[in-house]
Design a protein around this motif. Structure first.
Motif, short mmCIF file in Angstrom:
data_model
loop_
_atom_site.label_atom_id
_atom_site.label_comp_id
_atom_site.label_asym_id
_atom_site.label_seq_id
_atom_site.Cartn_x
_atom_site.Cartn_y
_atom_site.Cartn_z
N SER A 95 0.81 -1.22 0.00
CA SER A 95 0.00 0.00 0.00
C SER A 95 0.84 1.27 0.00
O SER A 95 0.34 2.36 -0.29
N LEU A 145 0.84 4.01 -2.88
CA LEU A 145 -0.17 5.05 -3.05
C LEU A 145 0.31 6.41 -2.57
O LEU A 145 -0.21 7.44 -3.00
N TYR A 184 -2.79 -3.60 5.86
CA TYR A 184 -3.47 -4.06 4.66
C TYR A 184 -4.96 -4.26 4.91
O TYR A 184 -5.81 -3.84 4.11
N ASP A 226 -2.64 -5.87 -9.80
CA ASP A 226 -1.95 -4.69 -9.28
C ASP A 226 -1.34 -3.87 -10.41
O ASP A 226 -1.48 -2.65 -10.46
N MET A 265 -2.44 -0.02 -11.44
CA MET A 265 -1.47 1.06 -11.47
C MET A 265 -1.28 1.60 -12.89
O MET A 265 -1.05 2.80 -13.09
N THR A 275 -5.31 8.06 -5.28
CA THR A 275 -6.61 7.70 -5.85
C THR A 275 -7.70 8.67 -5.46
O THR A 275 -8.70 8.81 -6.17
N GLN A 335 -8.84 1.30 -6.78
CA GLN A 335 -8.92 0.92 -5.37
C GLN A 335 -9.33 -0.53 -5.20
O GLN A 335 -8.81 -1.22 -4.32
N LEU A 394 -6.25 -2.65 -5.98
CA LEU A 394 -5.30 -2.65 -4.87
C LEU A 394 -5.81 -3.48 -3.70
O LEU A 394 -5.04 -4.14 -3.01
N ASN A 419 -5.07 -7.05 -4.58
CA ASN A 419 -3.64 -7.30 -4.41
C ASN A 419 -3.27 -7.49 -2.95
O ASN A 419 -2.59 -8.46 -2.59
#
Length: 427
Positions: A48, A51, A133, A196, A200, A292, A305, A308, A311
């Motif tokens: 994370s 981000l 997470y 992921d 991205m 985001t 989102q 992620l 992921n």
């Protein structure tokens, strides 16, 4: 002090009971191909923290941010390989029994104190990452599905959305964390990697389009005082030092592990750099702490989102693996223990549920534990094992990493503690 050297096979009739110096993995396990190893390295490192890179580039400047990021990536790779070289030297040249984890290496080099220190820091860092997470997943799902400008305290069946989503993940995490070997997690790792990268990639394409349209004012250097801020974020972004030895242990072609690890780190560094720079290029001084949120609640933001979240959901069992190796060795004689793993998943879920704001704790863990684990201990162990044959340049390099790591660790820990204990809400 260290692991006892192996005796001849004829001198043992019965296998000895596991002891403090018993290696973690006593049975042969299926080995990973280079592609599976690449996937596991990727998912073990990427988390994370990515981000926050665009916001970090806003504070440090895009050029300083890139330089800091690539420097930390190189040093992280260097220290990861120091662990691998140290383990190989102890096993192949000095005849010690199989060393399969960071904790094993600490015991071999420094005895019980070394193992205890590594074990405690690995549990704190790895479990801490997994808690963050779960909090990110729960808060993100609550923001996507339950956000309302009129209802500031939404409820699902009388419970907060965060608690519902954490407990919703719980049974699935029990199943994923029951998998005994990293190799069996590789298909999930590959799937999570694809999701992921896709998420991205969408953000980066959107960033380019916004940049070409808006062309905001940018700065290359944000001042020397911002260097330490960028350094801390970069160190946190390249998490995963505790996974290196287990991953190398399960690699089929161990002589190629360094190359695979180097390719993984290069790819991750370029991806991080592109993601951070393009995010800052798109929004300039308007870049928010989580990129985001700059996209609002549109389709792009929701897809990213959710990607992620997927992921990080599949990353949890991979990041918990070093924790299981520690607790199973200390409480189950290095044997696989399902109920203990489930208890750990329950503990992590409860912490994620009960901690209202995890940011300060993550900052503390990243500034202290991650720096010690990622830089100080690998260089120190390498120096202690190779002290009789290392060149003066290598000795200076290891010593410099140790000293700078301690300095940054102490200063970062102090800053984090000051932030935690600082009065809140006073203006």
């Amino acid at each position: 002090m260290g692991f006892e050297k192996e005796a001849s096979s004829s001198s043992h009739v019965l296998a000895p009971l596991p002891r403090e110096d018993t290696p973690l993995l006593s049975k042969s396990r299926p080995l990973s191909s280079q592609s599976k190893t690449f996937a596991n390295v990727f998912i073990a490192i990427v988390g994370s923290g990515v981000l926050g890179l665009p916001y970090t580039f806003k504070k440090t400047g895009w050029l300083m941010g890139l330089l800091t990021l690539f420097t930390v990536a190189f040093l992280t790779y260097h220290c990861m390989m120091l662990l691998v070289y140290t383990r190989r030297k102890l096993e192949s040249h000095l005849g010690f029994t199989k060393i399969t984890s960071f904790g094993d290496l600490g015991f071999t080099v420094c005895g019980p104190i070394g193992r205890l220190s590594v074990d405690v820091m690995i549990i704190l860092s790895q479990a801490g990452f997994c808690v963050s997470y779960l909090i990110f997943i729960a808060n993100t799902l609550a923001y996507i599905f339950n956000y309302s400008t009129t209802n500031l305290d939404p409820r699902i069946w009388g419970f907060t959305p965060k608690s519902v989503y954490i407990w919703g993940c719980f049974p699935f995490q029990l199943g994923l964390n029951s998998v005994p070997t990293l190799t069996h997690l590789a298909p999930l790792s590959i799937f999570a990697d694809i999701v992921d990268i896709g998420a991205m990639g969408v953000v980066m394409v959107e960033d380019i389009m916004i940049f070409l349209k808006e062309m905001p004012v940018l700065q290359a250097f944000g001042g020397f005082s911002m260097f330490f801020y960028g350094l801390g974020v970069a160190v946190y972004a390249f998490e995963g030092i505790g996974m290196v030895l287990p991953l190398e242990s399960e690699t089929k072609e161990k002589e190629k592990f360094g190359k695979v690890l180097g390719l993984s780190m290069t790819f991750i560094s370029l991806m991080y750099g592109g993601f951070g720079a393009l995010g800052y290029f798109a929004f300039g001084e308007q870049t928010k702490d989580i990129i985001t949120t700059n996209f609002g609640q549109g389709v792009v933001s929701i897809l990213v989102q959710m990607g992620l979240c997927v992921n990080l959901f599949f990353t949890v069992p991979l990041m918990m693996n070093p924790v299981y190796e520690v607790v199973e060795r200390r409480f189950c004689h290095s044997r696989y223990c399902l109920w203990l793993r489930w208890a750990m998943v329950l503990g992590v879920s409860l912490v994620a549920l009960l901690v209202p704001n995890f940011a300060d704790f993550v900052s503390l863990v990243g500034s202290s534990v991650c720096i010690i684990l990622g830089f100080v201990l690998p260089a120190l162990f390498h120096l202690m094992v190779f002290k009789e044959e290392i060149s003066w340049r290598g000795m200076v390099l290891d010593g410099t990493i140790v000293v700078l790591g301690v300095v940054f660790g102490v200063s970062g820990t102090w800053s984090s503690l000051m932030e935690i204990f600082a009065p809140k809400g006073v203006y």
